[in-house]
Design a protein around this motif. Structure first.
Motif, mmCIF file in Angstrom:
data_model
loop_
_atom_site.group_PDB
_atom_site.id
_atom_site.type_symbol
_atom_site.label_atom_id
_atom_site.label_comp_id
_atom_site.label_asym_id
_atom_site.label_seq_id
_atom_site.Cartn_x
_atom_site.Cartn_y
_atom_site.Cartn_z
ATOM 1 N N LEU A 31 177.618 63.506 -29.976
ATOM 2 C CA LEU A 31 176.792 63.726 -31.157
ATOM 3 C C LEU A 31 177.579 63.510 -32.446
ATOM 4 C CD1 LEU A 31 174.897 66.850 -29.899
ATOM 5 C CD2 LEU A 31 173.999 64.578 -30.137
ATOM 6 N N ASP A 32 178.899 63.430 -32.347
ATOM 7 C CA ASP A 32 179.698 63.134 -33.537
ATOM 8 C C ASP A 32 179.851 61.638 -33.765
ATOM 9 O OD1 ASP A 32 180.141 65.769 -34.086
ATOM 10 O OD2 ASP A 32 181.964 65.885 -32.916
ATOM 11 N N LEU A 33 179.558 60.838 -32.744
ATOM 12 C CA LEU A 33 179.701 59.390 -32.899
ATOM 13 C C LEU A 33 178.619 58.852 -33.831
ATOM 14 C CD1 LEU A 33 180.364 58.193 -29.257
ATOM 15 C CD2 LEU A 33 181.931 58.037 -31.146
ATOM 16 N N ARG A 34 178.968 57.862 -34.628
ATOM 17 C CA ARG A 34 177.996 57.210 -35.499
ATOM 18 C C ARG A 34 178.090 55.706 -35.293
ATOM 19 N NH1 ARG A 34 176.581 61.636 -35.677
ATOM 20 N NH2 ARG A 34 176.136 62.985 -37.430
ATOM 21 N N ALA A 35 176.999 55.015 -35.551
ATOM 22 C CA ALA A 35 176.978 53.561 -35.384
ATOM 23 C C ALA A 35 177.878 52.907 -36.436
ATOM 24 C CB ALA A 35 175.554 53.063 -35.520
ATOM 25 N N PRO A 36 178.404 51.705 -36.141
ATOM 26 C CA PRO A 36 179.304 51.036 -37.088
ATOM 27 C C PRO A 36 178.690 50.853 -38.472
ATOM 28 C CG PRO A 36 179.276 49.857 -35.024
ATOM 29 C CD PRO A 36 178.294 50.958 -34.888
ATOM 30 N N ARG A 37 177.402 50.539 -38.537
ATOM 31 C CA ARG A 37 176.807 50.311 -39.858
ATOM 32 C C ARG A 37 176.598 51.605 -40.612
ATOM 33 N NH1 ARG A 37 172.342 45.744 -39.051
ATOM 34 N NH2 ARG A 37 172.420 45.601 -41.310
ATOM 35 N N ASP A 38 176.379 52.697 -39.883
ATOM 36 C CA ASP A 38 176.317 53.997 -40.546
ATOM 37 C C ASP A 38 177.671 54.349 -41.140
ATOM 38 O OD1 ASP A 38 173.793 54.060 -39.623
ATOM 39 O OD2 ASP A 38 174.043 55.731 -38.247
ATOM 40 N N LEU A 39 178.729 54.057 -40.361
ATOM 41 C CA LEU A 39 180.073 54.353 -40.852
ATOM 42 C C LEU A 39 180.394 53.508 -42.075
ATOM 43 C CD1 LEU A 39 182.347 54.806 -37.734
ATOM 44 C CD2 LEU A 39 181.310 56.498 -39.173
ATOM 45 N N GLN A 40 179.930 52.248 -42.072
ATOM 46 C CA GLN A 40 180.146 51.406 -43.251
ATOM 47 C C GLN A 40 179.485 52.005 -44.479
ATOM 48 O OE1 GLN A 40 179.107 47.241 -43.098
ATOM 49 N NE2 GLN A 40 180.295 47.002 -41.238
ATOM 50 N N ALA A 41 178.247 52.479 -44.303
ATOM 51 C CA ALA A 41 177.526 53.070 -45.432
ATOM 52 C C ALA A 41 178.237 54.324 -45.922
ATOM 53 C CB ALA A 41 176.096 53.402 -45.011
ATOM 54 N N LEU A 42 178.771 55.127 -44.986
ATOM 55 C CA LEU A 42 179.482 56.343 -45.373
ATOM 56 C C LEU A 42 180.792 56.010 -46.082
ATOM 57 C CD1 LEU A 42 178.986 58.638 -42.271
ATOM 58 C CD2 LEU A 42 178.002 58.930 -44.512
ATOM 59 N N ALA A 43 181.491 54.971 -45.570
ATOM 60 C CA ALA A 43 182.771 54.598 -46.167
ATOM 61 C C ALA A 43 182.579 54.078 -47.583
ATOM 62 C CB ALA A 43 183.456 53.545 -45.310
ATOM 63 N N GLU A 44 181.412 53.470 -47.832
ATOM 64 C CA GLU A 44 181.155 53.011 -49.196
ATOM 65 C C GLU A 44 180.953 54.188 -50.141
ATOM 66 O OE1 GLU A 44 178.359 49.807 -49.716
ATOM 67 O OE2 GLU A 44 179.101 48.932 -47.852
ATOM 68 N N ILE A 45 180.429 55.294 -49.620
ATOM 69 C CA ILE A 45 180.336 56.504 -50.452
ATOM 70 C C ILE A 45 181.730 57.018 -50.764
ATOM 71 C CG2 ILE A 45 179.608 58.909 -50.473
ATOM 72 C CD1 ILE A 45 177.278 58.119 -48.773
ATOM 73 N N ALA A 46 182.615 56.949 -49.765
ATOM 74 C CA ALA A 46 183.975 57.458 -49.965
ATOM 75 C C ALA A 46 184.778 56.559 -50.897
ATOM 76 C CB ALA A 46 184.683 57.593 -48.620
ATOM 77 N N GLY A 47 184.325 55.327 -51.133
ATOM 78 C CA GLY A 47 185.019 54.499 -52.122
ATOM 79 C C GLY A 47 185.528 53.174 -51.603
ATOM 80 N N LEU A 48 185.306 52.850 -50.342
ATOM 81 C CA LEU A 48 185.737 51.543 -49.838
ATOM 82 C C LEU A 48 184.724 50.475 -50.215
ATOM 83 C CD1 LEU A 48 186.992 52.050 -46.179
ATOM 84 C CD2 LEU A 48 188.340 51.609 -48.183
ATOM 85 N N GLU A 49 185.179 49.242 -50.338
ATOM 86 C CA GLU A 49 184.245 48.130 -50.515
ATOM 87 C C GLU A 49 183.656 47.767 -49.149
ATOM 88 O OE1 GLU A 49 183.477 46.543 -53.358
ATOM 89 O OE2 GLU A 49 184.735 47.906 -54.520
ATOM 90 N N SER A 50 182.559 47.022 -49.186
ATOM 91 C CA SER A 50 181.862 46.705 -47.939
ATOM 92 C C SER A 50 182.732 45.881 -46.987
ATOM 93 C CB SER A 50 180.576 45.971 -48.294
ATOM 94 O OG SER A 50 180.082 45.302 -47.210
ATOM 95 N N PHE A 51 183.436 44.860 -47.547
ATOM 96 C CA PHE A 51 184.255 44.011 -46.660
ATOM 97 C C PHE A 51 185.474 44.767 -46.145
ATOM 98 C CE2 PHE A 51 186.114 43.407 -50.819
ATOM 99 C CZ PHE A 51 187.471 43.304 -50.576
#
Lengths: 227, 188
Positions: free
Chosen positions: A179-199
């Protein structure tokens, strides 16, 4: 595609067996997972069961926890021969520094746990020894309100520093159940909140796969390989 | 007179999702959790831009609407759902589409609820013992006897697969893999 989720904790440390995690990760769209239990829980419950699951690569690594830099060094040296992937559980400033100064370490996970940003010296050492910085997104999922915004502040500083020194990132959730696992695209969206660029986020999800391939080859020394 | 010019029409996207939860989920609980999560992550202003609205939910699969330019933000908000009504949960996005019809036909299976089997059977293997709570396909959930088995991860049940059981449980009345042979039994 070839997205990898690194640093998952399986039974007996987490609550799901390795094969269950592999099954769920495959459904979410990963092409591989790395199961890294903390030191003390290395013996994974029925690791041979993952062979029954096709089209996903499952590797077993370790996340080293040590009380001081001295024991960290000896534990990492012992683990390097046994596992293809060695992560270090960071936290305090001296442990982060010790992990980054060790060329045998692949990844430093949650360096922000001690509520301090990475130092310049640590970042330089990580650049020299090619230690990747693990961006653990589980606080973003679990925390709410003030504590989450504090965490975001620290992580944004770390990302700016890592960009300056050209360090590689690895995005993970440090999952201890399915239940802690998230899909790769969800993680991308979360990482963009944290400040990473999409690429950057996409690259960070692919990076463990490349690292694992490199570690599985037989290196005689730096730059010399046995074919 | 038409109320909207075609260029001023609000564009929408429909997200089909699946809820992975340890207990039963009601639509009202899910809607409440959605509101809570998105106001916590995006604030009031961001939520007004996201325009998330739960359309349907059948206990496992559901459909929600959001603004067409804010899919990434909606995905992030859905990913931060940690528990629903006190049970650990996770939301898996199945796909995004432009109309309700397409999203339903493409991503939501018609017979979705009936295949989870509830059975009370005992399980003992390599130091782990407990009751099998339910099994679906190859996945088996186990309620452990020792509650501190799951203390690291906040979950109530242990998750295993039939691959873990194969060949380990010869004495579990009759079958080699410890799971009852039946109408949705696990074929090796």
């Amino acid at each position: 595609m070839s997205y990898y989720e690194s640093c998952i904790h399986a039974l007996p440390e987490g609550s799901d067996s390795a094969s269950r995690l592999a099954l769920v990760a495959k459904r979410l769209g990963y092409s591989g997972i790395i199961i890294c239990n903390h030191t003390g829980y290395e013996k994974v419950f029925r690791p041979e069961a993952v062979l029954g699951i096709s089209r996903i690569k499952v590797a077993f690594g370790i996340e080293v926890v040590a009380p001081n830099p001295r024991s960290l060094r000896s534990k990492v040296t012992a683990a390097r021969g046994k596992y293809p992937f060695v992560a270090v559980h960071g936290g305090s400033e001296e442990m982060n520094r010790a992990a980054c100064e060790n060329p045998e370490v692949d990844m430093l996970v949650h360096p922000e746990e001690g509520k301090k940003v990475l130092g310049i010296a640590t970042a330089k050492a990580a650049q020299k020894n090619q230690v990747a910085i693990g961006l653990d997104l589980s606080p973003l999922i679990r925390l709410r309100g003030n504590s989450r915004s504090r965490w975001l502040q620290i992580v944004e500083r770390n990302i700016i520093l890592a960009r300056k020194f050209d360090l590689s990132f690895i995005i993970t959730t440090c999952a201890s159940s399915r239940l802690d696992l998230r899909a790769p695209r969800d993680l991308q969206a979360l990482a963009e909140i944290a400040g990473l660029e999409s690429f950057e986020a996409e690259e960070a999800l692919r990076f463990p796969g490349h690292l694992l391939d490199d570690n599985c080859r037989k290196w005689l020394g730096p730059g010399v390989e046995i074919l | 007179m038409r109320s909207h010019l075609p260029v001023l029409r609000i564009r929408r996207r429909y997200i089909a999702f699946e809820v992975d939860c340890e207990g039963p989920v009601r639509q009202s609980d899910l809607a409440a959790e959605l509101t809570l999560v998105q106001t916590s992550l995006w604030g009031d202003k961001g939520s007004s831009l996201n325009k998330i609205r739960l359309i349907t939910f059948n206990g496992r699969f559901g459909l929600l609407r959001c603004a067409h330019s804010r899919i990434k933000e909606t995905r992030a908000a859905l990913a931060t759902i940690y528990s629903i009504n006190g049970n650990r949960a996770a939301i898996r996005v199945k796909g995004v589409s432009g109309t309700i019809k397409a999203a339903t036909e493409k991503y939501i299976p018609r017979l979705s609820l009936s295949n989870a089997e509830n059975e009370r059977r005992r399980f003992e293997l390599e130091g782990i013992s407990g009751w099998i709570i339910h099994s679906r396909g190859r996945e088996i959930d186990i309620s452990p006897d020792e509650k501190n088995e799951t203390k690291g991860s906040d979950t109530r049940y242990l998750g295993l697969t039939s691959f873990d059981l194969c060949g380990g449980c010869y004495y579990a009345d009759g079958t080699a893999d410890g799971v009852r042979q039946g109408y949705n039994s696990i074929q090796p």
